[in-house]
Design a protein around this motif. Structure first.
Motif, mmCIF file in Angstrom:
data_model
loop_
_atom_site.group_PDB
_atom_site.id
_atom_site.type_symbol
_atom_site.label_atom_id
_atom_site.label_comp_id
_atom_site.label_asym_id
_atom_site.label_seq_id
_atom_site.Cartn_x
_atom_site.Cartn_y
_atom_site.Cartn_z
ATOM 1 N N ILE A 24 25.266 68.061 58.899
ATOM 2 C CA ILE A 24 24.223 68.920 59.020
ATOM 3 C C ILE A 24 23.886 69.657 60.324
ATOM 4 C CG2 ILE A 24 21.694 68.878 58.638
ATOM 5 C CD1 ILE A 24 22.376 67.093 56.168
ATOM 6 N N ILE A 25 23.923 68.472 61.330
ATOM 7 C CA ILE A 25 23.780 69.032 62.842
ATOM 8 C C ILE A 25 24.785 70.184 63.278
ATOM 9 C CG2 ILE A 25 23.730 68.324 65.264
ATOM 10 C CD1 ILE A 25 22.775 65.488 64.134
ATOM 11 N N PHE A 26 26.196 70.038 62.839
ATOM 12 C CA PHE A 26 27.376 70.803 62.960
ATOM 13 C C PHE A 26 26.910 72.082 62.310
ATOM 14 C CE2 PHE A 26 30.612 67.454 64.297
ATOM 15 C CZ PHE A 26 30.097 67.638 65.445
ATOM 16 N N MET A 76 27.134 60.114 58.787
ATOM 17 C CA MET A 76 28.211 61.421 58.842
ATOM 18 C C MET A 76 27.536 62.523 58.071
ATOM 19 S SD MET A 76 31.301 60.691 59.905
ATOM 20 C CE MET A 76 30.500 59.893 61.500
ATOM 21 N N LEU A 77 26.793 62.302 57.128
ATOM 22 C CA LEU A 77 26.067 63.561 56.617
ATOM 23 C C LEU A 77 25.070 64.332 57.556
ATOM 24 C CD1 LEU A 77 24.625 62.312 53.056
ATOM 25 C CD2 LEU A 77 26.059 63.972 53.462
ATOM 26 N N ALA A 78 24.411 63.418 58.399
ATOM 27 C CA ALA A 78 23.645 64.021 59.396
ATOM 28 C C ALA A 78 24.642 64.592 60.684
ATOM 29 C CB ALA A 78 22.870 62.792 60.295
ATOM 30 N N VAL A 109 31.466 64.870 56.540
ATOM 31 C CA VAL A 109 30.935 64.458 55.159
ATOM 32 C C VAL A 109 32.137 63.683 54.358
ATOM 33 C CG1 VAL A 109 30.156 65.338 53.102
ATOM 34 C CG2 VAL A 109 29.076 66.123 55.277
ATOM 35 N N GLY A 110 33.324 64.307 54.556
ATOM 36 C CA GLY A 110 34.347 63.802 53.729
ATOM 37 C C GLY A 110 34.793 62.399 54.068
ATOM 38 N N LYS A 114 28.704 75.754 63.645
ATOM 39 C CA LYS A 114 30.099 75.581 63.842
ATOM 40 C C LYS A 114 30.873 75.961 62.495
ATOM 41 C CE LYS A 114 29.976 72.517 67.538
ATOM 42 N NZ LYS A 114 29.838 72.997 68.807
ATOM 43 N N PRO A 115 32.060 75.920 62.554
ATOM 44 C CA PRO A 115 32.920 76.596 61.496
ATOM 45 C C PRO A 115 32.859 75.393 60.272
ATOM 46 C CG PRO A 115 34.411 75.785 63.194
ATOM 47 C CD PRO A 115 32.898 75.816 63.619
ATOM 48 N N VAL A 116 33.065 76.110 59.141
ATOM 49 C CA VAL A 116 32.638 75.085 57.977
ATOM 50 C C VAL A 116 33.124 73.746 58.003
ATOM 51 C CG1 VAL A 116 34.420 76.071 56.359
ATOM 52 C CG2 VAL A 116 32.303 75.391 55.602
#
Ligand SMILES: [Zn+2]
Length: 210
Positions: A120-122, A115-117, A136-137, A127-129
């Motif tokens: 980071i890719i997004f 999910m972290l990856a 990640v959440g 992409k929007p925040v």
């Protein structure tokens, strides 16, 4: 222990008392599905319910565990056999649980990193925040839930053994949660001698599980 035989015995004794599965379940404060599972040999009654069940069916716990009315001459021998069998089953289920803890821990950690990856890719794709925050959440929430679950398994499966006095016990969830640890060895206060030591996780036979 022969679950099928025990199941048939429970069904037979229940019918002898003119009870339906639902009536027996109600007396014990459990679901009739649980009773049906015992009678078809898919599960055994919990140890906590054995005495009450035996009382209702008019048999001893020893009879229940043997799946027959045990004659007086080999009563003690059968009790011992059942006791040993129950201890063995608890050891096996503890071992299975501790393996499950490792699987849950690893899967959950991998998912968190995935999910972290993704986040980071997004982010690098501008992409929007929320495209970063959302994965990640999700990763962190599932990680916390899985870790709490794994910790709960570790708390209840097997025992912790005090280095000072050799006392074995199951600690509270809170004390496990707050204790510093190296693997499954945790620094906790022994409820018997009161000393704080690094306590190892042990399963019934005393073999250390690391
Ligand atoms: Zn101690």
């Amino acid at each position: 222990m022969d679950q099928i035989k025990i199941g048939k015995f429970i069904a037979w004794k229940r019918k002898e008392k003119n009870l339906t599965q639902a009536q027996l379940a109600e007396k014990l404060g459990i679901t009739d599905r649980a009773v049906s599972k015992w009678e078809t040999g898919r599960s055994l009654p919990d140890a906590s319910i054995m005495l009450e069940l035996g009382g209702i069916l008019g048999v001893t716990v020893n009879d229940l565990l043997c799946g027959e009315e045990v004659s007086m001459e080999n009563y003690n021998e059968k009790i011992e056999k059942n006791l040993i069998e129950m201890v063995k089953q608890k050891e096996q289920s503890d071992k299975r649980l501790l393996t499950m803890e490792i699987v849950i821990g690893l899967t959950s950690t991998l998912f968190l990193f995935a999910m972290l990856a993704v986040g980071i890719i997004f982010m690098t794709l501008e992409k929007p925040v929320w495209a970063f925050i959302l994965p990640v959440g999700v990763g962190f929430v599932q990680f916390i839930i899985c870790m709490a679950f794994a910790l709960r398994i570790e708390q209840t499966a097997g025992y912790y053994e005090c280095r000072e006095c050799g006392h074995r016990y199951v600690p509270s969830f809170k004390s496990v949660n707050l204790a510093p640890h190296m693997g499954r060895t945790r620094y906790m206060k022994c409820p018997k001698c009161g000393k704080k030591t690094w306590q190892k996780k042990v399963i019934g036979d005393g073999k250390t599980e690391e």
